[in-house]
Write a protein that holds these residues in place. Structure first.
Motif, PDB file in Angstrom:
ATOM      1  N   PHE A  27     -86.958 -47.269  26.631  1.00 17.90           N
ATOM      2  CA  PHE A  27     -87.407 -47.825  25.362  1.00 17.90           C
ATOM      3  C   PHE A  27     -86.397 -47.514  24.256  1.00 17.90           C
ATOM      4  O   PHE A  27     -86.003 -48.393  23.485  1.00 17.90           O
ATOM      5  CB  PHE A  27     -88.783 -47.258  25.005  1.00 17.90           C
ATOM      6  CG  PHE A  27     -89.276 -47.644  23.645  1.00 17.90           C
ATOM      7  CD1 PHE A  27     -89.857 -48.878  23.428  1.00 17.90           C
ATOM      8  CD2 PHE A  27     -89.157 -46.765  22.574  1.00 17.90           C
ATOM      9  CE1 PHE A  27     -90.309 -49.235  22.167  1.00 17.90           C
ATOM     10  CE2 PHE A  27     -89.606 -47.110  21.319  1.00 17.90           C
ATOM     11  CZ  PHE A  27     -90.179 -48.352  21.109  1.00 17.90           C
ATOM     12  N   ILE A  28     -85.963 -46.264  24.189  1.00 22.93           N
ATOM     13  CA  ILE A  28     -84.971 -45.853  23.178  1.00 22.93           C
ATOM     14  C   ILE A  28     -83.679 -46.644  23.375  1.00 22.93           C
ATOM     15  O   ILE A  28     -83.083 -47.130  22.404  1.00 22.93           O
ATOM     16  CB  ILE A  28     -84.703 -44.337  23.263  1.00 22.93           C
ATOM     17  CG1 ILE A  28     -85.963 -43.532  22.961  1.00 22.93           C
ATOM     18  CG2 ILE A  28     -83.546 -43.932  22.358  1.00 22.93           C
ATOM     19  CD1 ILE A  28     -86.410 -43.558  21.533  1.00 22.93           C
ATOM     20  N   GLN A  29     -83.235 -46.782  24.611  1.00 26.03           N
ATOM     21  CA  GLN A  29     -82.015 -47.543  24.881  1.00 26.03           C
ATOM     22  C   GLN A  29     -82.139 -48.969  24.378  1.00 26.03           C
ATOM     23  O   GLN A  29     -81.225 -49.485  23.720  1.00 26.03           O
ATOM     24  CB  GLN A  29     -81.725 -47.557  26.378  1.00 26.03           C
ATOM     25  CG  GLN A  29     -81.262 -46.247  26.940  1.00 26.03           C
ATOM     26  CD  GLN A  29     -81.070 -46.302  28.444  1.00 26.03           C
ATOM     27  OE1 GLN A  29     -81.054 -47.375  29.038  1.00 26.03           O
ATOM     28  NE2 GLN A  29     -80.943 -45.141  29.059  1.00 26.03           N
ATOM     29  N   CYS A  51     -82.473 -42.757  15.932  1.00 26.75           N
ATOM     30  CA  CYS A  51     -83.339 -42.068  16.903  1.00 26.75           C
ATOM     31  C   CYS A  51     -84.406 -41.254  16.182  1.00 26.75           C
ATOM     32  O   CYS A  51     -85.548 -41.184  16.629  1.00 26.75           O
ATOM     33  CB  CYS A  51     -82.517 -41.147  17.798  1.00 26.75           C
ATOM     34  SG  CYS A  51     -81.569 -42.029  19.036  1.00 26.75           S
ATOM     35  N   ALA A  52     -84.048 -40.645  15.073  1.00 30.59           N
ATOM     36  CA  ALA A  52     -85.033 -39.891  14.291  1.00 30.59           C
ATOM     37  C   ALA A  52     -86.075 -40.832  13.700  1.00 30.59           C
ATOM     38  O   ALA A  52     -87.268 -40.494  13.647  1.00 30.59           O
ATOM     39  CB  ALA A  52     -84.328 -39.099  13.188  1.00 30.59           C
ATOM     40  N   VAL A  53     -85.659 -42.011  13.289  1.00 30.58           N
ATOM     41  CA  VAL A  53     -86.593 -43.004  12.758  1.00 30.58           C
ATOM     42  C   VAL A  53     -87.563 -43.448  13.853  1.00 30.58           C
ATOM     43  O   VAL A  53     -88.772 -43.555  13.630  1.00 30.58           O
ATOM     44  CB  VAL A  53     -85.820 -44.224  12.191  1.00 30.58           C
ATOM     45  CG1 VAL A  53     -86.760 -45.360  11.846  1.00 30.58           C
ATOM     46  CG2 VAL A  53     -84.995 -43.815  10.981  1.00 30.58           C
ATOM     47  N   LEU A  54     -87.022 -43.681  15.050  1.00 31.28           N
ATOM     48  CA  LEU A  54     -87.881 -44.083  16.170  1.00 31.28           C
ATOM     49  C   LEU A  54     -88.885 -42.981  16.521  1.00 31.28           C
ATOM     50  O   LEU A  54     -90.041 -43.262  16.829  1.00 31.28           O
ATOM     51  CB  LEU A  54     -87.031 -44.420  17.398  1.00 31.28           C
ATOM     52  CG  LEU A  54     -86.211 -45.699  17.325  1.00 31.28           C
ATOM     53  CD1 LEU A  54     -85.319 -45.825  18.557  1.00 31.28           C
ATOM     54  CD2 LEU A  54     -87.103 -46.911  17.184  1.00 31.28           C
ATOM     55  N   ALA A  55     -88.443 -41.739  16.475  1.00 31.51           N
ATOM     56  CA  ALA A  55     -89.341 -40.626  16.785  1.00 31.51           C
ATOM     57  C   ALA A  55     -90.468 -40.533  15.763  1.00 31.51           C
ATOM     58  O   ALA A  55     -91.605 -40.207  16.116  1.00 31.51           O
ATOM     59  CB  ALA A  55     -88.563 -39.317  16.831  1.00 31.51           C
ATOM     60  N   ALA A  56     -90.166 -40.829  14.517  1.00 34.03           N
ATOM     61  CA  ALA A  56     -91.196 -40.787  13.480  1.00 34.03           C
ATOM     62  C   ALA A  56     -92.155 -41.970  13.600  1.00 34.03           C
ATOM     63  O   ALA A  56     -93.340 -41.845  13.315  1.00 34.03           O
ATOM     64  CB  ALA A  56     -90.545 -40.779  12.102  1.00 34.03           C
ATOM     65  N   GLU A  63     -92.039 -37.193  21.724  1.00 33.84           N
ATOM     66  CA  GLU A  63     -92.218 -36.215  22.796  1.00 33.84           C
ATOM     67  C   GLU A  63     -90.930 -35.953  23.563  1.00 33.84           C
ATOM     68  O   GLU A  63     -90.761 -34.895  24.150  1.00 33.84           O
ATOM     69  CB  GLU A  63     -93.308 -36.687  23.754  1.00 33.84           C
ATOM     70  CG  GLU A  63     -94.679 -36.698  23.117  1.00 33.84           C
ATOM     71  CD  GLU A  63     -95.749 -37.236  24.029  1.00 33.84           C
ATOM     72  OE1 GLU A  63     -95.471 -37.452  25.227  1.00 33.84           O
ATOM     73  OE2 GLU A  63     -96.868 -37.451  23.539  1.00 33.84           O
ATOM     74  N   LEU A  64     -90.013 -36.911  23.553  1.00 33.56           N
ATOM     75  CA  LEU A  64     -88.697 -36.722  24.162  1.00 33.56           C
ATOM     76  C   LEU A  64     -87.846 -35.942  23.167  1.00 33.56           C
ATOM     77  O   LEU A  64     -87.814 -36.283  21.985  1.00 33.56           O
ATOM     78  CB  LEU A  64     -88.085 -38.091  24.441  1.00 33.56           C
ATOM     79  CG  LEU A  64     -87.029 -38.213  25.530  1.00 33.56           C
ATOM     80  CD1 LEU A  64     -87.609 -37.803  26.872  1.00 33.56           C
ATOM     81  CD2 LEU A  64     -86.526 -39.638  25.603  1.00 33.56           C
ATOM     82  N   ASN A  65     -87.161 -34.905  23.606  1.00 35.01           N
ATOM     83  CA  ASN A  65     -86.420 -34.093  22.638  1.00 35.01           C
ATOM     84  C   ASN A  65     -85.248 -34.873  22.043  1.00 35.01           C
ATOM     85  O   ASN A  65     -84.827 -35.897  22.574  1.00 35.01           O
ATOM     86  CB  ASN A  65     -85.990 -32.750  23.237  1.00 35.01           C
ATOM     87  CG  ASN A  65     -84.855 -32.843  24.220  1.00 35.01           C
ATOM     88  OD1 ASN A  65     -84.060 -33.766  24.204  1.00 35.01           O
ATOM     89  ND2 ASN A  65     -84.776 -31.875  25.097  1.00 35.01           N
ATOM     90  N   SER A  66     -84.739 -34.382  20.941  1.00 38.07           N
ATOM     91  CA  SER A  66     -83.736 -35.134  20.177  1.00 38.07           C
ATOM     92  C   SER A  66     -82.457 -35.365  20.972  1.00 38.07           C
ATOM     93  O   SER A  66     -81.843 -36.437  20.871  1.00 38.07           O
ATOM     94  CB  SER A  66     -83.421 -34.420  18.867  1.00 38.07           C
ATOM     95  OG  SER A  66     -82.878 -33.148  19.126  1.00 38.07           O
ATOM     96  N   MET A  67     -82.048 -34.403  21.763  1.00 40.51           N
ATOM     97  CA  MET A  67     -80.826 -34.591  22.556  1.00 40.51           C
ATOM     98  C   MET A  67     -80.999 -35.695  23.594  1.00 40.51           C
ATOM     99  O   MET A  67     -80.082 -36.476  23.834  1.00 40.51           O
ATOM    100  CB  MET A  67     -80.423 -33.279  23.231  1.00 40.51           C
ATOM    101  CG  MET A  67     -79.875 -32.251  22.261  1.00 40.51           C
ATOM    102  SD  MET A  67     -79.373 -30.738  23.076  1.00 40.51           S
ATOM    103  CE  MET A  67     -77.960 -31.288  23.981  1.00 40.51           C
ATOM    104  N   ALA A  68     -82.168 -35.767  24.199  1.00 44.63           N
ATOM    105  CA  ALA A  68     -82.421 -36.822  25.188  1.00 44.63           C
ATOM    106  C   ALA A  68     -82.468 -38.185  24.511  1.00 44.63           C
ATOM    107  O   ALA A  68     -81.953 -39.173  25.055  1.00 44.63           O
ATOM    108  CB  ALA A  68     -83.731 -36.542  25.920  1.00 44.63           C
ATOM    109  N   ARG A  69     -83.069 -38.267  23.332  1.00 49.14           N
ATOM    110  CA  ARG A  69     -83.111 -39.534  22.598  1.00 49.14           C
ATOM    111  C   ARG A  69     -81.704 -39.985  22.225  1.00 49.14           C
ATOM    112  O   ARG A  69     -81.338 -41.155  22.391  1.00 49.14           O
ATOM    113  CB  ARG A  69     -83.957 -39.401  21.331  1.00 49.14           C
ATOM    114  CG  ARG A  69     -85.437 -39.342  21.568  1.00 49.14           C
ATOM    115  CD  ARG A  69     -86.228 -39.504  20.291  1.00 49.14           C
ATOM    116  NE  ARG A  69     -85.851 -38.599  19.226  1.00 49.14           N
ATOM    117  CZ  ARG A  69     -86.447 -37.435  18.991  1.00 49.14           C
ATOM    118  NH1 ARG A  69     -87.447 -37.029  19.738  1.00 49.14           N
ATOM    119  NH2 ARG A  69     -86.047 -36.670  17.995  1.00 49.14           N
ATOM    120  N   GLN A  70     -80.899 -39.071  21.718  1.00 45.81           N
ATOM    121  CA  GLN A  70     -79.544 -39.416  21.300  1.00 45.81           C
ATOM    122  C   GLN A  70     -78.687 -39.810  22.504  1.00 45.81           C
ATOM    123  O   GLN A  70     -77.879 -40.734  22.428  1.00 45.81           O
ATOM    124  CB  GLN A  70     -78.918 -38.266  20.538  1.00 45.81           C
ATOM    125  CG  GLN A  70     -79.565 -38.038  19.193  1.00 45.81           C
ATOM    126  CD  GLN A  70     -79.074 -36.786  18.501  1.00 45.81           C
ATOM    127  OE1 GLN A  70     -78.150 -36.132  18.972  1.00 45.81           O
ATOM    128  NE2 GLN A  70     -79.693 -36.445  17.388  1.00 45.81           N
TER     129      GLN A  70
END
Length: 84
Positions: A27-29, A51-56, A63-70
């Motif tokens: 989804f992030i990709q 990625c921070a915007v998507l997490a918010a 729930e996926l940590n920031s390093m994995a999202r990036q």
């Protein structure tokens, strides 16, 4: 193509957690790829901020940590920039 390969003998809840993490990463990709296509000239830092915007915006993405999202975001960026 990204291949996720691992060997696991786990419980059903662990399998569900792995599947959820893979779906969230995809989804992030996809969201970052669309963002990059709509806004040409983006850099790595811009996608990290997105990625921070998507997490918010999406609780399951948080729930996926920031390093994995990036990492998920940059995977597509590197692949598609090499095609240009």
């Amino acid at each position: 193509m990204i291949v996720y390969e691992f060997k696991v003998k786990g419980k059903e809840a662990q399998y569900r957690a792995i599947d959820e993490a893979i779906r969230t990463s995809q989804f992030i990709q996809n969201k970052c790829l669309r963002y990059w296509m709509d806004n040409k000239g983006l850099r790595q830092y811009d996608l990290n901020k997105y990625c921070a915007v998507l997490a918010a915006e999406f609780p399951f993405a948080e729930e996926l940590n920031s390093m994995a999202r990036q990492s998920a975001a940059l995977t597509n960026l590197e692949r598609y920039q090499s095609l240009l």
